[in-house]
Design a protein around this motif. Structure first.
Motif, PDB file in Angstrom:
ATOM      1  N   ARG A 398       0.824  -1.199   0.000  1.00 14.90           N
ATOM      2  CA  ARG A 398       0.000   0.000   0.000  1.00 14.90           C
ATOM      3  C   ARG A 398       0.866   1.260   0.000  1.00 14.90           C
ATOM      4  N   ILE A 399       1.933   1.228  -0.799  1.00 13.90           N
ATOM      5  CA  ILE A 399       2.875   2.335  -0.869  1.00 13.90           C
ATOM      6  C   ILE A 399       2.777   3.012  -2.232  1.00 13.90           C
ATOM      7  N   THR A 400       2.790   4.329  -2.225  1.00 16.80           N
ATOM      8  CA  THR A 400       3.031   5.119  -3.439  1.00 16.80           C
ATOM      9  C   THR A 400       4.169   6.078  -3.120  1.00 16.80           C
ATOM     10  N   ALA A 401       5.082   6.228  -4.067  1.00 18.76           N
ATOM     11  CA  ALA A 401       6.260   7.058  -3.831  1.00 18.76           C
ATOM     12  C   ALA A 401       6.563   7.890  -5.064  1.00 18.76           C
ATOM     13  N   VAL A 402       6.985   9.134  -4.848  1.00 16.35           N
ATOM     14  CA  VAL A 402       7.380  10.041  -5.933  1.00 16.35           C
ATOM     15  C   VAL A 402       8.713  10.668  -5.541  1.00 16.35           C
ATOM     16  N   LEU A 403       9.668  10.628  -6.462  1.00 21.49           N
ATOM     17  CA  LEU A 403      11.002  11.184  -6.252  1.00 21.49           C
ATOM     18  C   LEU A 403      11.288  12.192  -7.356  1.00 21.49           C
ATOM     19  N   PHE A 404      11.744  13.382  -6.962  1.00 21.40           N
ATOM     20  CA  PHE A 404      12.040  14.428  -7.934  1.00 21.40           C
ATOM     21  C   PHE A 404      13.507  14.857  -7.845  1.00 21.40           C
ATOM     22  N   ALA A 405      14.160  14.897  -8.980  1.00 21.08           N
ATOM     23  CA  ALA A 405      15.452  15.538  -9.172  1.00 21.08           C
ATOM     24  C   ALA A 405      15.414  16.096 -10.596  1.00 21.08           C
ATOM     25  N   GLN A 406      16.409  16.901 -10.968  1.00 21.96           N
ATOM     26  CA  GLN A 406      16.382  17.527 -12.294  1.00 21.96           C
ATOM     27  C   GLN A 406      17.770  17.569 -12.900  1.00 21.96           C
ATOM     28  N   TRP A 407      18.230  16.391 -13.355  1.00 21.93           N
ATOM     29  CA  TRP A 407      19.476  16.382 -14.106  1.00 21.93           C
ATOM     30  C   TRP A 407      19.398  15.356 -15.227  1.00 21.93           C
ATOM     31  N   LEU A 408      20.180  15.617 -16.248  1.00 22.67           N
ATOM     32  CA  LEU A 408      20.330  14.744 -17.397  1.00 22.67           C
ATOM     33  C   LEU A 408      21.793  14.298 -17.471  1.00 22.67           C
ATOM     34  N   PRO A 409      22.103  13.162 -18.097  1.00 19.96           N
ATOM     35  CA  PRO A 409      21.180  12.169 -18.636  1.00 19.96           C
ATOM     36  C   PRO A 409      20.646  11.244 -17.546  1.00 19.96           C
ATOM     37  N   PRO A 410      19.652  10.439 -17.875  1.00 20.58           N
ATOM     38  CA  PRO A 410      19.063   9.559 -16.862  1.00 20.58           C
ATOM     39  C   PRO A 410      19.998   8.422 -16.478  1.00 20.58           C
TER      40      PRO A 410
END
Length: 434
Positions: A398-410
C-alpha cells in the motif's frame, strides 16, 4: 460501459485474482511486505540529504504515502543552485516520461467507453498508418528495402512499445536518419502533424516481435484527440487533472510558475553538474507551443503526481473522483510481454530489474535476484523520467512514492536504487552515495 469492454474487464479480473495453476507463491522482494511495518523517515533523510551534502546533486525531494496517509516528505538542496532557491514541496519539475502513464490513463478512459478495442489496428482510427512498411535492410546502392508487415500494428502494441516504431531522434542507422529528416518532434508541429510524419517512417521491426521504447505514446495522445474530439491538453485538464485536483500539472508554464520551476542540469562523465541554459531548458516548457506530446512535456509537483499515483493504488478513484475502473487499472498493471507472445528482444528494459511491461508502466514480475537490483515488491508498477524523476505504486505494501530531481542524462547515478532501498529498509545501497 460498452458490453465488450465489460466482458474483457470481468475476464481480466477473474484471471488476475489467482496465480496460474501450479504457480509457486512469489518470494518476498528485498524489503518486501514482511519488512515494511512503517516508513523510516530518518533513514530516507540520510540517504537523500547525503546526495546533496556530497555535492552529487543540487537538490532532491520525495514524498511517500502508505495506507492512504503521508508517511514521508523530504526536500534537500537547491531547486535552482545559481539563484539559491531551495528545493520545496511546491517546486515544479519537468517530469518528462512520467507523462506517459498519464496519457495511458486518458486513452484507457476512452477504451472503457467502447471507443476502440486494444487489438484494433492503429490504422482503423489513424488512416495514415494504413500503408506502413517494415525496414528490411538496404540494397546494393544503400537504399532502404521495405516489406509488408506480418501484421498491422495495433493500439495494444502502441501501449506496450511493440508497434515497430523507431526509437526517436536518437535512433541510429538509416532509419534514424529518415526519422530525423521527417522531423516529427518539432515543437511547432501539432500532434496531428507529428503523427503523420511518424507514420511516414518505415517500421524498425515487425509489430509484436520486439520491445523498443519509442514515440508510440505520442500516437496514443493523438488517438485521444481523434476519439474524444478534444485537443489532448484540454482532454487531460477536463478528465484527469481537474477531477484529481492536480492544479499544478500542465504543458505550458504560466508567468507565476517561473519562480517555482526547478533548474535543469547536465551531469558530465566526471560528475560535474552544469546548468542547462534557461533558453534551452525552457524550450521544453517555457512557451505556448503547438506540440503537446503524450510521451513527455508535463511539469508537476510532488503533491500533484502523488494524487495521480494514489488514484492508481486505489483502483482508479481518489476522494470521490472516479478516473478508471479497478479492473482497468489491474489490466494496465499486468505484464503484457509474456513469453507466449514470442518477443525476440527487450532492448534496455531488463535493466529495470525483474520486470515486464503493461500499459505505459513497467511491472515487477519477480523479486530482485541480486543486490545490484533496486528493492521492490512483486506486482508493483512504475516509471521514471529523463531528468531522473521516479514514481511507483506498490499494491502489496500500500505504498506510493514520488522522487524528484532535475538532471540529465538519466540513470547516471544510483539515486533511484538508494531511495527504493531506503523505503524498503534494504541496506545494500543506503551507504554514502557514489
Amino acid at each position: 460501459m460498452h458490453r465488450t469492454q465489460l466482458l474483457v474487464l470481468m475476464f481480466a479480473l477473474a484471471c488476475l485474482a489467482a496465480p496460474p495453476a501450479g504457480a509457486a507463491e512469489p518470494a518476498p522482494a528485498a524489503g518486501g511486505a514482511a519488512d515494511v511495518a512503517r516508513i523510516d523517515g530518518e533513514r530516507i533523510d540520510r540517504v537523500l540529504s547525503g546526495y546533496v551534502a556530497s555535492g552529487k546533486l543540487p537538490g532532491v525531494s520525495a514524498l511517500v504515502y502508505q495506507d492512504g496517509r503521508e508517511a514521508y516528505f523530504g526536500a534537500f538542496g537547491q531547486a535552482d543552485r545559481e539563484a539559491g532557491r531551495p528545493m520545496a514541496r511546491d517546486t515544479l519539475v519537468q517530469i518528462f516520461s512520467m507523462t506517459k502513464p498519464v496519457t495511458g490513463v486518458a486513452l484507457m478512459q476512452l477504451w472503457e467507453q467502447g471507443r476502440f478495442q486494444l487489438d484494433d489496428p492503429v490504422a482503423t482510427h489513424l488512416p495514415e498508418f494504413a500503408a506502413v512498411r517494415v525496414y528490411a535492410g538496404t540494397d546494393v546502392h544503400g537504399k532502404p528495402l521495405l516489406e509488408t508487415p506480418a501484421r498491422a500494428p495495433t493500439i495494444r502494441d502502441l501501449m506496450r512499445h511493440t508497434a515497430g516504431l523507431v526509437e526517436g531522434n536518437g535512433a541510429a542507422g538509416p532509419l534514424g536518419e529518415l526519422y530525423r529528416q521527417a522531423d516529427p518532434e518539432n515543437l511547432d508541429h501539432t500532434l496531428a502533424e507529428e503523427v503523420r510524419r511518424i507514420a511516414r517512417v518505415p517500421l524498425l521491426y515487425h509489430p509484436g516481435r520486439r520491445w523498443v521504447y519509442s514515440p508510440a505514446v505520442d500516437v496514443q495522445a493523438r488517438l485521444v484527440e481523434v476519439l474524444s474530439g478534444q485537443p489532448f491538453d484540454a482532454y487531460l485538464q477536463e478528465h484527469v487533472f481537474d477531477p484529481l485536483r492536480m492544479h499544478d500539472t500542465r504543458y505550458t508554464l504560466r508567468d507565476a510558475d517561473r519562480a517555482r520551476l526547478a533548474a535543469l542540469y547536465m551531469r558530465s562523465d566526471d560528475g560535474v553538474m552544469s546548468r542547462v541554459a534557461d533558453v534551452e531548458a525552457l524550450k521544453l516548457n517555457g512557451r505556448k507551443r503547438a506540440l503537446t506530446p503524450g510521451s513527455w512535456g508535463l511539469v508537476s509537483t510532488l503533491d500533484d503526481y502523488m494524487r495521480f499515483s494514489r488514484m492508481l493504488l486505489e483502483g482508479g478513484e481518489l476522494d470521490g473522483a472516479r478516473i478508471l475502473q479497478p479492473a482497468t487499472i489491474r489490466l494496465m498493471a499486468s505484464d503484457a510481454l509474456p513469453a507466449s507472445i514470442g518477443l525476440t528482444e527487450r532492448s534496455w528494459l531488463p535493466g529495470k530489474g525483474q520486470v515486464g511491461f503493461g500499459i505505459d508502466f513497467a511491472v515487477r514480475t519477480a523479486s530482485p535476484r541480486t543486490a545490484n537490483e533496486p528493492s521492490g515488491e512483486v506486482g508493483e508498477f512504475f516509471w521514471d523520467g529523463a531528468a531522473n524523476t521516479l514514481f511507483w505504486v506498490d499494491p502489496v505494501n500500500r505504498i506510493t512514492a514520488v522522487l524528484f530531481a532535475q538532471w540529465l542524462p538519466p540513470g547516471t547515478m544510483p539515486l533511484h536504487k538508494a531511495f527504493r532501498d531506503a523505503v524498503y529498509h534494504d541496506d545494500t545501497s543506503a551507504a554514502a552515495p557514489r
